[in-house]
Design a protein around this motif. Structure first.
Motif, PDB file in Angstrom:
ATOM      1  N   ARG A 378       0.824  -1.197   0.000  1.00  0.00           N
ATOM      2  CA  ARG A 378       0.000   0.000   0.000  1.00  0.00           C
ATOM      3  C   ARG A 378       0.866   1.258   0.000  1.00  0.00           C
ATOM      4  NH1 ARG A 378      -4.288  -2.071  -1.539  1.00  0.00           N
ATOM      5  NH2 ARG A 378      -6.029  -2.598  -0.178  1.00  0.00           N
ATOM      6  N   THR A 379       0.437   2.259  -0.769  1.00  0.00           N
ATOM      7  CA  THR A 379       1.047   3.581  -0.661  1.00  0.00           C
ATOM      8  C   THR A 379       0.399   4.322   0.501  1.00  0.00           C
ATOM      9  OG1 THR A 379      -0.566   4.618  -2.132  1.00  0.00           O
ATOM     10  CG2 THR A 379       1.400   3.638  -3.161  1.00  0.00           C
ATOM     11  N   SER A 380       1.003   5.409   0.923  1.00  0.00           N
ATOM     12  CA  SER A 380       0.410   6.213   1.999  1.00  0.00           C
ATOM     13  C   SER A 380      -0.936   6.772   1.559  1.00  0.00           C
ATOM     14  CB  SER A 380       1.362   7.339   2.413  1.00  0.00           C
ATOM     15  OG  SER A 380       1.674   8.173   1.297  1.00  0.00           O
ATOM     16  N   HIS A 381      -1.047   7.092   0.276  1.00  0.00           N
ATOM     17  CA  HIS A 381      -2.326   7.586  -0.245  1.00  0.00           C
ATOM     18  C   HIS A 381      -3.399   6.508  -0.152  1.00  0.00           C
ATOM     19  CE1 HIS A 381      -5.216   9.633  -2.787  1.00  0.00           C
ATOM     20  NE2 HIS A 381      -5.194   8.636  -3.647  1.00  0.00           N
ATOM     21  N   GLU A 382      -3.053   5.269  -0.509  1.00  0.00           N
ATOM     22  CA  GLU A 382      -4.039   4.187  -0.452  1.00  0.00           C
ATOM     23  C   GLU A 382      -4.468   3.898   0.984  1.00  0.00           C
ATOM     24  OE1 GLU A 382      -2.915   1.673  -4.488  1.00  0.00           O
ATOM     25  OE2 GLU A 382      -1.774   1.333  -2.638  1.00  0.00           O
ATOM     26  N   LEU A 383      -3.571   4.024   1.932  1.00  0.00           N
ATOM     27  CA  LEU A 383      -3.958   3.847   3.334  1.00  0.00           C
ATOM     28  C   LEU A 383      -4.992   4.894   3.742  1.00  0.00           C
ATOM     29  CD1 LEU A 383      -0.457   3.100   4.919  1.00  0.00           C
ATOM     30  CD2 LEU A 383      -2.332   1.470   4.517  1.00  0.00           C
ATOM     31  N   ALA A 384      -4.828   6.107   3.244  1.00  0.00           N
ATOM     32  CA  ALA A 384      -5.812   7.154   3.540  1.00  0.00           C
ATOM     33  C   ALA A 384      -7.140   6.870   2.845  1.00  0.00           C
ATOM     34  CB  ALA A 384      -5.264   8.521   3.128  1.00  0.00           C
ATOM     35  N   LEU A 385      -7.075   6.366   1.596  1.00  0.00           N
ATOM     36  CA  LEU A 385      -8.312   6.001   0.902  1.00  0.00           C
ATOM     37  C   LEU A 385      -9.052   4.896   1.647  1.00  0.00           C
ATOM     38  CD1 LEU A 385      -7.301   5.948  -2.887  1.00  0.00           C
ATOM     39  CD2 LEU A 385      -8.539   7.725  -1.642  1.00  0.00           C
ATOM     40  N   GLU A 386      -8.323   3.920   2.177  1.00  0.00           N
ATOM     41  CA  GLU A 386      -8.946   2.865   2.966  1.00  0.00           C
ATOM     42  C   GLU A 386      -9.688   3.454   4.160  1.00  0.00           C
ATOM     43  OE1 GLU A 386      -6.666  -1.316   2.564  1.00  0.00           O
ATOM     44  OE2 GLU A 386      -5.543   0.245   3.623  1.00  0.00           O
ATOM     45  N   ALA A 387      -9.077   4.438   4.803  1.00  0.00           N
ATOM     46  CA  ALA A 387      -9.733   5.075   5.941  1.00  0.00           C
ATOM     47  C   ALA A 387     -11.013   5.779   5.510  1.00  0.00           C
ATOM     48  CB  ALA A 387      -8.773   6.059   6.610  1.00  0.00           C
ATOM     49  N   LEU A 388     -10.972   6.425   4.354  1.00  0.00           N
ATOM     50  CA  LEU A 388     -12.186   7.076   3.842  1.00  0.00           C
ATOM     51  C   LEU A 388     -13.266   6.059   3.523  1.00  0.00           C
ATOM     52  CD1 LEU A 388     -10.883   9.862   1.404  1.00  0.00           C
ATOM     53  CD2 LEU A 388     -12.150  10.187   3.515  1.00  0.00           C
ATOM     54  N   LEU A 389     -12.882   4.948   2.922  1.00  0.00           N
ATOM     55  CA  LEU A 389     -13.861   3.923   2.568  1.00  0.00           C
ATOM     56  C   LEU A 389     -14.459   3.260   3.803  1.00  0.00           C
ATOM     57  CD1 LEU A 389     -11.921   2.352  -0.409  1.00  0.00           C
ATOM     58  CD2 LEU A 389     -14.194   3.394  -0.574  1.00  0.00           C
ATOM     59  N   ASP A 390     -13.724   3.245   4.896  1.00  0.00           N
ATOM     60  CA  ASP A 390     -14.227   2.641   6.132  1.00  0.00           C
ATOM     61  C   ASP A 390     -15.204   3.544   6.860  1.00  0.00           C
ATOM     62  OD1 ASP A 390     -12.838   0.302   5.786  1.00  0.00           O
ATOM     63  OD2 ASP A 390     -11.126   0.908   7.013  1.00  0.00           O
ATOM     64  N   GLU A 391     -15.243   4.822   6.494  1.00  0.00           N
ATOM     65  CA  GLU A 391     -16.169   5.733   7.148  1.00  0.00           C
ATOM     66  C   GLU A 391     -17.613   5.398   6.778  1.00  0.00           C
ATOM     67  OE1 GLU A 391     -13.421   9.801   7.189  1.00  0.00           O
ATOM     68  OE2 GLU A 391     -15.083   9.595   5.798  1.00  0.00           O
ATOM     69  N   ALA A 392     -18.509   5.668   7.692  1.00  0.00           N
ATOM     70  CA  ALA A 392     -19.934   5.545   7.373  1.00  0.00           C
ATOM     71  C   ALA A 392     -20.320   6.693   6.457  1.00  0.00           C
ATOM     72  CB  ALA A 392     -20.766   5.584   8.644  1.00  0.00           C
ATOM     73  N   SER A 393     -21.231   6.412   5.519  1.00  0.00           N
ATOM     74  CA  SER A 393     -21.712   7.473   4.635  1.00  0.00           C
ATOM     75  C   SER A 393     -22.476   8.501   5.452  1.00  0.00           C
ATOM     76  CB  SER A 393     -22.613   6.898   3.540  1.00  0.00           C
ATOM     77  OG  SER A 393     -21.887   6.008   2.723  1.00  0.00           O
ATOM     78  N   ALA A 394     -22.240   9.758   5.156  1.00  0.00           N
ATOM     79  CA  ALA A 394     -22.903  10.853   5.875  1.00  0.00           C
ATOM     80  C   ALA A 394     -23.702  11.687   4.898  1.00  0.00           C
ATOM     81  CB  ALA A 394     -21.858  11.722   6.576  1.00  0.00           C
ATOM     82  N   PRO A 395     -24.745  12.375   5.366  1.00  0.00           N
ATOM     83  CA  PRO A 395     -25.486  13.272   4.472  1.00  0.00           C
ATOM     84  C   PRO A 395     -24.556  14.320   3.886  1.00  0.00           C
ATOM     85  CG  PRO A 395     -26.632  12.994   6.571  1.00  0.00           C
ATOM     86  CD  PRO A 395     -25.274  12.371   6.733  1.00  0.00           C
ATOM     87  N   VAL A 396     -24.786  14.650   2.642  1.00  0.00           N
ATOM     88  CA  VAL A 396     -23.956  15.641   1.956  1.00  0.00           C
ATOM     89  C   VAL A 396     -24.645  16.988   2.003  1.00  0.00           C
ATOM     90  CG1 VAL A 396     -22.870  16.288  -0.213  1.00  0.00           C
ATOM     91  CG2 VAL A 396     -22.974  13.888   0.461  1.00  0.00           C
ATOM     92  N   MET A 397     -23.966  17.973   2.558  1.00  0.00           N
ATOM     93  CA  MET A 397     -24.557  19.306   2.691  1.00  0.00           C
ATOM     94  C   MET A 397     -24.521  20.020   1.356  1.00  0.00           C
ATOM     95  SD  MET A 397     -22.879  20.441   6.327  1.00  0.00           S
ATOM     96  CE  MET A 397     -23.778  21.986   6.328  1.00  0.00           C
ATOM     97  N   THR A 398     -25.495  20.836   1.104  1.00  0.00           N
ATOM     98  CA  THR A 398     -25.517  21.660  -0.095  1.00  0.00           C
ATOM     99  C   THR A 398     -24.704  22.920   0.132  1.00  0.00           C
ATOM    100  OG1 THR A 398     -27.554  22.734   0.630  1.00  0.00           O
ATOM    101  CG2 THR A 398     -27.779  20.794  -0.756  1.00  0.00           C
ATOM    102  N   ALA A 399     -24.437  23.635  -0.941  1.00  0.00           N
ATOM    103  CA  ALA A 399     -23.649  24.863  -0.840  1.00  0.00           C
ATOM    104  C   ALA A 399     -24.404  25.912  -0.036  1.00  0.00           C
ATOM    105  CB  ALA A 399     -23.339  25.404  -2.237  1.00  0.00           C
ATOM    106  N   GLY A 400     -23.646  26.766   0.614  1.00  0.00           N
ATOM    107  CA  GLY A 400     -24.259  27.810   1.427  1.00  0.00           C
ATOM    108  C   GLY A 400     -24.781  28.958   0.588  1.00  0.00           C
TER     109      GLY A 400
END
Length: 423
Positions: A378-400
């Motif tokens: 794994r690259t350091s970038h891929e380790l960070a992507l794994e962390a993002l993929l492990d997150e629960a999906s959250a509601p996406v806020m619209t622009a202010g």
């Protein structure tokens, strides 16, 4: 699957049609991505692994998310200006601190929401449909983990492919190395990926190497992948020109070949004339997006002996090597008629067939010898992507809300003038 068994699997290339409205909200984007997996669903093999490959830059228009007005601006330049006006409080610090262009700052400022939306959507689809998923590609920063926190590398924004397994877990990520002029400083303003980081990912659906669009034409990329034992080349594509127009890309912008003739130098050549690469999957997105036109013929290619049927792209002579090929909107007619039709399909042609592109889905059952390669570290970038993929999906806020336009317009005009003067 035992490592001693031959690998037999189904490869699927999705050729979707996009529009700006597919990206104005998280819900619209998820629906558009899901529609592509729904198109594939009837063709998924019931007992073998399935590899689904999506198209290049299918996450780029997420920059429009939350701004329906920008999606109707008519041109990317106007859309970028409207987005810059509405998002100045978040964009300005990135622009000044990292000394990047306004268009790159606009994309980097939105990365925490847009990157998560893209990755979580792809993860959920890979899990739901139980497929190996090449997500296509999207502009994405380079990331790393520091003390458990995801940190973005300042100023960097690459055209990046992510590959997931049927559990939604990361297999690997690849940056595009060779950028087209539209991806460079005068356009989307992306960062070229380093050739040295190209790797091959062994899986039950092939030893996967990625050559995003132009990369699949370049000998240094193909050579790097073949040296590592690549057996399946993935070529996500978004060809931003009429399919029957003339080629004009570096290194020879004055080249007068038909674009379809030039296209034979990518996936088809890699599989019919290459060494380790046995198959290639090349999905292409179609449709008019603001003031840009995208067109092509998706293909799955192999060795000539695996695909003896004679067929080829429009305006080229039939030949072996195409396991599956999407027809163009029209395959008969004189070269002049076909070139004119390509122009008629393009944005602002005013022709009755404007934007009447063909969507399609291709599949082919492929067989390879047993897996012998080991996964790269794994690259350091891929380790960070794994962390993002492990997150629960959250509601996406619209622009202010928009700032007062008179103030923002003046600041924006000044910043753009200063940036152009620097260049």
């Amino acid at each position: 699957m035992s490592s001693a068994q031959p690998r037999t699997f189904r490869a699927i290339a999705v050729q979707p049609k996009w529009s700006a409205d597919d990206f104005v909200s998280a819900e619209a984007f998820r629906a558009w991505m899901r529609s592509q997996l729904e198109l594939a669903r009837p063709h998924l093999h019931p007992t073998r692994p399935n590899l689904v490959v999506l198209t290049e830059l299918n996450g780029l228009p997420l920059v429009l998310r939350g701004s329906p007005l920008a999606a109707r601006a008519g041109t990317f330049e106007r859309a970028a200006l409207l987005l810059f006006l509405s998002r100045l409080p978040s964009v300005l610090p990135v622009l000044l601190r990292e000394r990047v262009s306004p268009i790159r700052a606009l994309q980097l400022a939105a990365w925490p929401i847009n990157t998560r939306l893209y990755l979580h959507t792809c993860r959920d689809l890979a899990r739901e449909y139980g497929v190996y998923l090449c997500c296509g590609s999207t502009p994405m920063p380079r990331l790393s983990l520091r003390a458990g926190r995801i940190v973005r590398e300042a100023g960097t924004l690459t055209n990046q492919t992510v590959i997931l397994d049927p559990e939604g877990r990361l297999i690997g990520a690849t940056d595009k190395v060779h950028l087209t002029p539209a991806e460079g400083a005068g356009g989307v303003d992306l960062t070229p990926g380093p050739l040295s980081e190209l790797r091959v990912f062994p899986t039950p659906v092939g030893d996967l190497g990625v050559g995003i669009s132009l990369d699949a034409f370049r000998a240094d990329v193909i050579g790097k992948l073949e040296a590592q034992g690549c057996t399946v080349l993935l070529q996500p594509d978004a060809n931003g020109a009429p399919w029957t127009s003339l080629e004009g890309l570096p290194p020879d912008p004055n080249n007068v070949r038909d674009q379809t003739v030039a296209w034979l130098e990518s996936a088809w050549t890699a599989t019919t004339s290459g060494k380790s690469i046995r198959y290639a999957v090349n999905p292409m997105v179609v449709g008019n997006l603001l003031d840009l036109s995208f067109d092509g013929q998706s293909a799955i290619t192999g060795r000539a002996e695996d695909a003896p049927k004679l067929q080829s792209y429009v305006l080229t002579d039939p030949r072996p090597g195409f396991l599956a090929l999407a027809p163009w909107v029209q395959n008969s007619g004189t070269p002049e008629e076909l070139r004119q039709l390509g122009l008629n399909l393009a944005v602002r042609s005013g022709h009755p067939r404007e934007n009447a592109y063909r969507t399609d889905l291709l599949h082919a059952d492929l067989t390879l010898s047993a897996m012998t390669l080991t996964p790269p570290p794994r690259t350091s970038h891929e380790l960070a992507l794994e962390a993002l993929l492990d997150e629960a999906s959250a509601p996406v806020m619209t622009a202010g809300r928009w700032l007062p336009l008179a103030i923002v317009a003046g600041l924006t005009a000044l910043l753009l003038r200063l940036w152009r003067r620097r260049r």
